[in-house]
Design an enzyme around this catalytic site. Structure first.
Site, short mmCIF file in Angstrom:
data_model
loop_
_atom_site.label_atom_id
_atom_site.label_comp_id
_atom_site.label_asym_id
_atom_site.label_seq_id
_atom_site.Cartn_x
_atom_site.Cartn_y
_atom_site.Cartn_z
N LYS A 220 0.96 -1.23 -0.01
CA LYS A 220 -0.02 -0.11 -0.02
C LYS A 220 0.82 1.15 0.03
O LYS A 220 0.63 2.06 -0.60
CB LYS A 220 -0.93 -0.01 1.03
CG LYS A 220 -1.84 1.17 1.36
CD LYS A 220 -2.99 0.87 2.70
CE LYS A 220 -3.84 2.05 2.78
NZ LYS A 220 -4.73 1.85 3.87
N GLU A 226 10.68 -4.64 4.43
CA GLU A 226 10.70 -6.13 3.99
C GLU A 226 10.28 -6.14 2.59
O GLU A 226 11.03 -6.81 1.92
CB GLU A 226 9.63 -7.07 4.79
CG GLU A 226 9.89 -7.11 6.42
CD GLU A 226 9.32 -5.95 7.11
OE1 GLU A 226 9.12 -4.99 6.74
OE2 GLU A 226 9.16 -6.48 8.36
N GLY A 282 -5.08 -2.22 5.28
CA GLY A 282 -4.17 -3.33 4.68
C GLY A 282 -4.82 -4.89 5.09
O GLY A 282 -4.92 -5.77 3.75
N ARG A 283 -5.39 -5.09 6.09
CA ARG A 283 -5.77 -6.52 6.52
C ARG A 283 -7.08 -6.66 5.91
O ARG A 283 -7.74 -7.56 6.03
CB ARG A 283 -5.73 -6.86 7.99
CG ARG A 283 -6.56 -5.67 8.79
CD ARG A 283 -6.06 -5.60 10.14
NE ARG A 283 -6.58 -4.39 11.18
CZ ARG A 283 -6.25 -3.27 11.23
NH1 ARG A 283 -4.83 -2.99 10.36
NH2 ARG A 283 -6.37 -2.58 11.88
N GLU A 368 -4.91 -7.35 15.15
CA GLU A 368 -4.34 -6.04 14.58
C GLU A 368 -5.49 -5.18 14.88
O GLU A 368 -5.47 -3.78 14.79
CB GLU A 368 -3.93 -6.25 13.31
CG GLU A 368 -3.00 -4.95 12.65
CD GLU A 368 -2.13 -5.07 11.51
OE1 GLU A 368 -1.03 -6.05 11.57
OE2 GLU A 368 -2.32 -4.49 10.64
N HIS A 399 -3.73 -34.17 17.50
CA HIS A 399 -2.73 -35.10 18.05
C HIS A 399 -1.60 -34.10 18.75
O HIS A 399 -0.69 -34.52 18.94
CB HIS A 399 -2.14 -36.01 16.89
CG HIS A 399 -3.42 -36.78 16.13
ND1 HIS A 399 -3.56 -38.24 16.73
CD2 HIS A 399 -4.46 -36.66 15.48
CE1 HIS A 399 -4.37 -38.65 15.84
NE2 HIS A 399 -4.88 -37.81 15.12
N LYS A 519 7.57 -0.66 12.21
CA LYS A 519 8.26 -0.20 10.89
C LYS A 519 9.55 0.65 11.20
O LYS A 519 10.31 0.84 10.42
CB LYS A 519 7.10 0.27 10.03
CG LYS A 519 6.17 -0.75 9.49
CD LYS A 519 5.37 -0.09 8.43
CE LYS A 519 4.38 -1.34 7.85
NZ LYS A 519 3.38 -0.69 6.88
C1 G6Q Z 1 -2.39 -4.13 7.90
C2 G6Q Z 1 -1.31 -3.45 8.32
C3 G6Q Z 1 -0.08 -4.02 7.96
C4 G6Q Z 1 0.28 -3.81 6.46
C5 G6Q Z 1 1.75 -4.48 6.36
C6 G6Q Z 1 2.23 -4.01 4.93
O1 G6Q Z 1 -3.51 -3.63 8.11
O2 G6Q Z 1 -1.38 -2.14 8.19
O3 G6Q Z 1 -0.13 -5.71 8.01
O4 G6Q Z 1 -0.44 -4.45 5.76
O5 G6Q Z 1 2.56 -3.55 7.12
O6 G6Q Z 1 1.93 -2.59 4.49
P1 G6Q Z 1 2.51 -2.04 2.86
O7 G6Q Z 1 1.00 -2.60 2.31
O8 G6Q Z 1 2.29 -0.68 3.10
O9 G6Q Z 1 3.48 -2.53 2.62
#
Ligand code: G6Q
Length: 557
Positions: A220, A226, A282-283, A368, A399, A519
């Site tokens: 986003k 990462e 994001g989620r 989250e 198990h 972050k």
């Molecule tokens: C989700 C969070 C988080 C996010 C990641 C990736 O709701 O905000 O999990 O999706 O940190 O972020 P970017 O899409 O900006 O790389």
């Protein structure tokens, strides 16, 4: 039908504290008095209990009769939802109000799956046509890749698709790919790289030919450590195969992002960028362009079925009366367990191997969203919020960790998810699988008393060890069949459950300041680990010592 008044954001923020609501107080009193009435007694007292506490909608039968509830408790929980103003809050979300108050954003993942003709406005603008414009572009692109018409730099068709993303830009697509494996193209290899640990990239690419590989950089913000580290590594990996010819990147990278400037800076043509909007968290983004890898894997038609499933549940959540409303009931029982019966965790146990990543996906969605300690008004909450969500597909877990659920000292409410019609019909596997679900919920609810065990002739010394106390609460979701549409319904059911719980707990389910902190933190330490000269460290003693030790182990001064 009279139209309900949609509460303003300031009205939502200034709602009274949850624990001052009459229903909350009554539930607290009730949990002390009758919360521990056992399931054996509850079933014995009411021959219609199973049907009374079972709701069916959209091909999902939700049996919640094996929870420590009775009619009065449920009445109070529905009162709680009403006193807390959950439906008004819900309507404000669907109306595009800026209910994400800390980021001043609307929350409109429901618009991502709305049908073409729908009207959902943000600041007076209907966003649905924009959603469908992006879906159309995604569809054309996906068909090109699937049809072998998207060629790499050397003119060979792309056969491998790797999504690079993390968190909300990874978990949904990765989970959905597994869940819809049955409908995925056999001609394509689809993988997901998320961890900044190079082992992830190396293992996911070691057997692939860069000339046939397309990377979807999904972020986003397009600034996440990462993802950008992996994207740069991927670019080097591709360019190496083309003797450093920078032009190669154009055919091997596309982007999914809201940040066109950063996408361009990375070197991806914005013509190959698929956008989304700040009102998609994001989620909650797997059904936006973040789902591009999913769409390439299963095709635009199946992807639409997935979205239609989400939309089915959106409409159900929006219109079904609370007492017939799956996410509402699920959320209220969750609140009863977490806040009044002190259950700190919830196990999500899908009895379907295709849902291997479902619990991991829900961990982010729930924890989250509702892992918060202040209310919308910024006051510290005086009640517990999100429990720990965890789980594994059955029967494997049986198990392993189920022992603790049966006989441990902590109560772990469980969600059992199972499908009546198997995706793969092989021998008698499925009946055995389903029998395990029913057997587990029966044993967890009713247990086995010492008397029953002794009556079986068990050695009295061993008998206490075999006692199952029972009263372990479970929900059973018996669904028709796993399909893209059903998957969409189930995910949306959990999304809306999270919404209802967040609404009652008064937290902002749509920000994630803890993630934002994470972050930033590592950014300060990276140069301290990498600098040639000995850095001047200003952390606490433990962190300083760990940094020095690491530098020493890596041969740095
Ligand atoms: C989700 C969070 C988080 C996010 C990641 C990736 O709701 O905000 O999990 O999706 O940190 O972020 P970017 O899409 O900006 O790389």
């Amino acid at each position: 039908m009279p139209s309900r008044k949609i509460p303003s954001v300031s009205e939502l923020v200034s709602r009274p504290a949850t624990n001052r609501l009459p229903a909350w107080k009554a539930l607290a009193a009730r949990s002390r008095r009758s919360g521990r009435t056992g399931l054996r007694d509850l079933f014995a007292a009411d021959s219609r209990r199973a049907s009374r506490f079972t709701v069916e909608a959209l091909g999902i039968t939700f049996d919640h009769s094996k929870h420590l509830i009775d009619t009065k408790t449920m009445d109070l929980l529905f009162d709680l939802a009403e006193e807390a103003g959950v439906t008004g809050h819900r309507d404000a979300m669907f109306a595009g109000e800026r209910i994400n108050v800390t980021e001043d954003r609307a929350v409109l993942h429901v618009a991502l799956r709305a049908p073409k003709g729908a009207v959902i406005e943000v600041d007076g603008e209907n966003v649905v046509p924009h959603v469908h414009e992006v879906l159309g572009r995604m569809g054309r692109f996906a068909n090109k890749v699937r049809g072998g018409r998207w060629l790499g730099h050397s003119g060979r068709p792309v056969r491998n698709v790797i999504n690079i993303g993390i968190g909300g830009s990874d978990l949904g697509p990765a989970m959905a790919y597994d869940a819809m494996r049955k409908w995925a193209s056999d001609d394509l290899t689809v993988r997901f790289v998320s961890n900044v640990d190079a082992n992830d990239f190396v293992e996911k690419t070691r057997d692939l030919d860069p000339e046939e590989t397309l990377f979807i950089v999904s972020s986003k913000t397009f600034t996440t450590l990462e993802t950008m580290t992996n994207a740069h590594t991927a670019r080097r990996w591709v360019l190496k195969a083309f003797d450093g010819d920078k032009a190669a990147a154009a055919r091997h990278f596309v982007a999914v992002s809201t940040n066109a400037a950063e996408v361009e800076k990375f070197g991806i043509d914005t013509a190959n960028m698929f956008g989304f909007w700040d009102w998609v968290g994001g989620r909650y983004s797997m059904d936006s362009a973040i789902g591009l890898s999913t769409m390439i894997a299963v095709g635009p038609k199946r992807f639409r079925e997935l979205l239609d499933g989400f939309h089915d549940m959106d409409e159900h959540f929006r219109t079904a009366p609370p007492r017939r409303n799956l996410p509402m009931i699920q959320a209220l029982i969750g609140i009863w367990n977490a806040c009044f019966l002190d259950a700190d965790t919830v196990a999500v146990l899908p009895y379907d191997q295709y849902l291997d990543r479902f619990s991991a996906y829900l961990q982010q969605l729930e924890m989250e969203s509702n892992g918060k300690h202040v209310t919308l008004a910024g006051k510290h909450v005086s009640w517990g919020t999100c429990p720990v969500i965890w789980g594994q597909p059955g029967t494997n877990g049986q198990h392993a960790f189920y022992q603790m659920i049966h006989q441990g000292t902590r109560i772990v409410p469980c969600d059992f998810l199972v499908f009546a019609d198997p995706v793969n019909k092989v021998g008698d596997h499925h009946d055995k699988l389903v029998a395990n679900v029913f057997a587990q919920t029966e044993a967890l609810a009713f247990g086995k008393t010492l008397e029953e065990i002794l009556a079986e002739g068990v050695d009295p010394k061993v008998a206490p060890h075999k006692v199952m106390e029972g009263d372990r609460p479970t929900s059973t979701f018996l669904c028709d069949k796993l399909s893209p549409r059903m998957l969409g319904r189930l995910i949306a059911m959990y999304e809306h459950k999270v919404f209802v719980q967040g609404s009652i707990w008064r937290v902002n389910s749509f920000d994630q300041w803890g993630v934002e902190l994470g972050k930033k933190l590592a950014q300060a330490i990276i140069p301290e680990l990498r600098s040639k000269d000995r850095p001047r460290l200003k952390h606490d003693g433990s962190t300083n010592a760990l940094i020095r030790k690491y530098r020493g182990l890596r041969g740095r001064s």
